[in-house]
Design a protein around this motif. Structure first.
Motif, PDB file in Angstrom:
ATOM      1  N   CYS A  99      -0.418   8.096   6.472  1.00  0.00           N
ATOM      2  CA  CYS A  99      -1.765   7.584   6.711  1.00  0.00           C
ATOM      3  C   CYS A  99      -2.669   8.752   7.082  1.00  0.00           C
ATOM      4  N   GLY A 100      -3.912   8.712   6.611  1.00  0.00           N
ATOM      5  CA  GLY A 100      -4.858   9.758   6.953  1.00  0.00           C
ATOM      6  C   GLY A 100      -5.331   9.620   8.384  1.00  0.00           C
ATOM      7  N   PRO A 101      -5.859  10.735   8.932  1.00  0.00           N
ATOM      8  CA  PRO A 101      -6.357  10.674  10.310  1.00  0.00           C
ATOM      9  C   PRO A 101      -7.623   9.824  10.439  1.00  0.00           C
ATOM     10  N   GLY A 152      -9.239   8.078   7.523  1.00  0.00           N
ATOM     11  CA  GLY A 152      -7.981   7.451   7.133  1.00  0.00           C
ATOM     12  C   GLY A 152      -7.801   6.151   7.884  1.00  0.00           C
ATOM     13  N   GLY A 153      -6.678   6.059   8.568  1.00  0.00           N
ATOM     14  CA  GLY A 153      -6.427   4.855   9.350  1.00  0.00           C
ATOM     15  C   GLY A 153      -5.415   3.951   8.681  1.00  0.00           C
ATOM     16  N   ALA A 166       0.861  -1.183   0.000  1.00  0.00           N
ATOM     17  CA  ALA A 166       0.000   0.000   0.000  1.00  0.00           C
ATOM     18  C   ALA A 166       0.897   1.233   0.000  1.00  0.00           C
ATOM     19  N   PRO A 167       0.333   2.436  -0.198  1.00  0.00           N
ATOM     20  CA  PRO A 167       1.162   3.645  -0.212  1.00  0.00           C
ATOM     21  C   PRO A 167       2.017   3.802   1.051  1.00  0.00           C
ATOM     22  N   HIS A 194       3.491  -5.108  11.029  1.00  0.00           N
ATOM     23  CA  HIS A 194       3.247  -4.365   9.794  1.00  0.00           C
ATOM     24  C   HIS A 194       2.271  -3.225  10.072  1.00  0.00           C
ATOM     25  N   VAL A 195       2.551  -2.054   9.539  1.00  0.00           N
ATOM     26  CA  VAL A 195       1.581  -0.957   9.514  1.00  0.00           C
ATOM     27  C   VAL A 195       1.353  -0.607   8.046  1.00  0.00           C
ATOM     28  N   ILE A 196       0.108  -0.783   7.600  1.00  0.00           N
ATOM     29  CA  ILE A 196      -0.234  -0.693   6.181  1.00  0.00           C
ATOM     30  C   ILE A 196      -1.364   0.317   6.041  1.00  0.00           C
ATOM     31  N   GLY A 197      -1.191   1.304   5.165  1.00  0.00           N
ATOM     32  CA  GLY A 197      -2.242   2.304   5.032  1.00  0.00           C
ATOM     33  C   GLY A 197      -2.034   3.198   3.834  1.00  0.00           C
ATOM     34  N   GLY A 198      -2.734   4.320   3.830  1.00  0.00           N
ATOM     35  CA  GLY A 198      -2.710   5.254   2.723  1.00  0.00           C
ATOM     36  C   GLY A 198      -3.905   5.031   1.811  1.00  0.00           C
ATOM     37  N   PRO A 199      -4.046   5.941   0.821  1.00  0.00           N
ATOM     38  CA  PRO A 199      -5.218   5.876  -0.046  1.00  0.00           C
ATOM     39  C   PRO A 199      -5.334   4.546  -0.774  1.00  0.00           C
TER      40      PRO A 199
END
Ligand code: AMP
Ligand code: ZN
Length: 123
Positions: free
Chosen positions: A84-86, A90-91, A42-43, A112-117
């Motif tokens: 990551c968005g708020p 977001g999340g 992810a982004p 792992h921390v995975i996020g973004g649009p």
């Protein structure tokens, strides 16, 4: 404890935490190293690891609660810093793969921390 060692000379994440293998660092303190995943889903996709060699969640017990709490408590700030968005729009997703059936490929505990649009490559 017998299953945890300060450093495993054959472990790629021990080498990353020690700076012996290059990585794109996100955070470092005395207990934790965080860096971008080399194959992002992810982004935003980074990993947090304890500097001490713990093979997986399967070796975690109450004595690791402060370390695990420390790692998890870093995530909200780092996730926002990394794009990551708020919450709540977001999340991000937090994943700890454990063992072969859990999809774990690197046997040094990592979050792992995975996020973004979206869309993401997986998940
Ligand atoms: P897991 O399947 O939970 O064990 O995930 C291991 C993760 O480590 C995968 O997402 C890989 O892309 C990542 N990875 C493996 N080697 C490296 C490396 N040298 N630098 C950054 N990430 C890596
Ligand atoms: Zn290790």
């Amino acid at each position: 404890m017998s299953t945890a060692h300060a450093h495993d000379p054959n472990c790629i994440f021990c080498k990353i935490a020690a700076g012996q293998i290059p990585s794109k660092k996100v955070h470092e303190d005395d207990q934790v190293f965080a860096f971008h995943d080399i194959n992002p889903w992810a982004p935003v996709h980074f990993l947090l690891i304890p500097k001490t060699h713990i093979p997986s969640m399967a070796q975690v017990g109450p004595e690791q609660a402060p370390l695990l709490g420390h790692i998890l408590s870093l995530i909200p700030k780092l996730a926002l810093e990394q794009g990551c968005g708020p919450y709540p729009e977001g999340g991000y997703r937090i994943v700890i793969n454990t063992g072969a059936q859990g999809g774990q490929e690197v046997h040094h505990l990592h979050v792992h921390v995975i996020g973004g649009p979206r869309p993401w490559k997986h998940g």
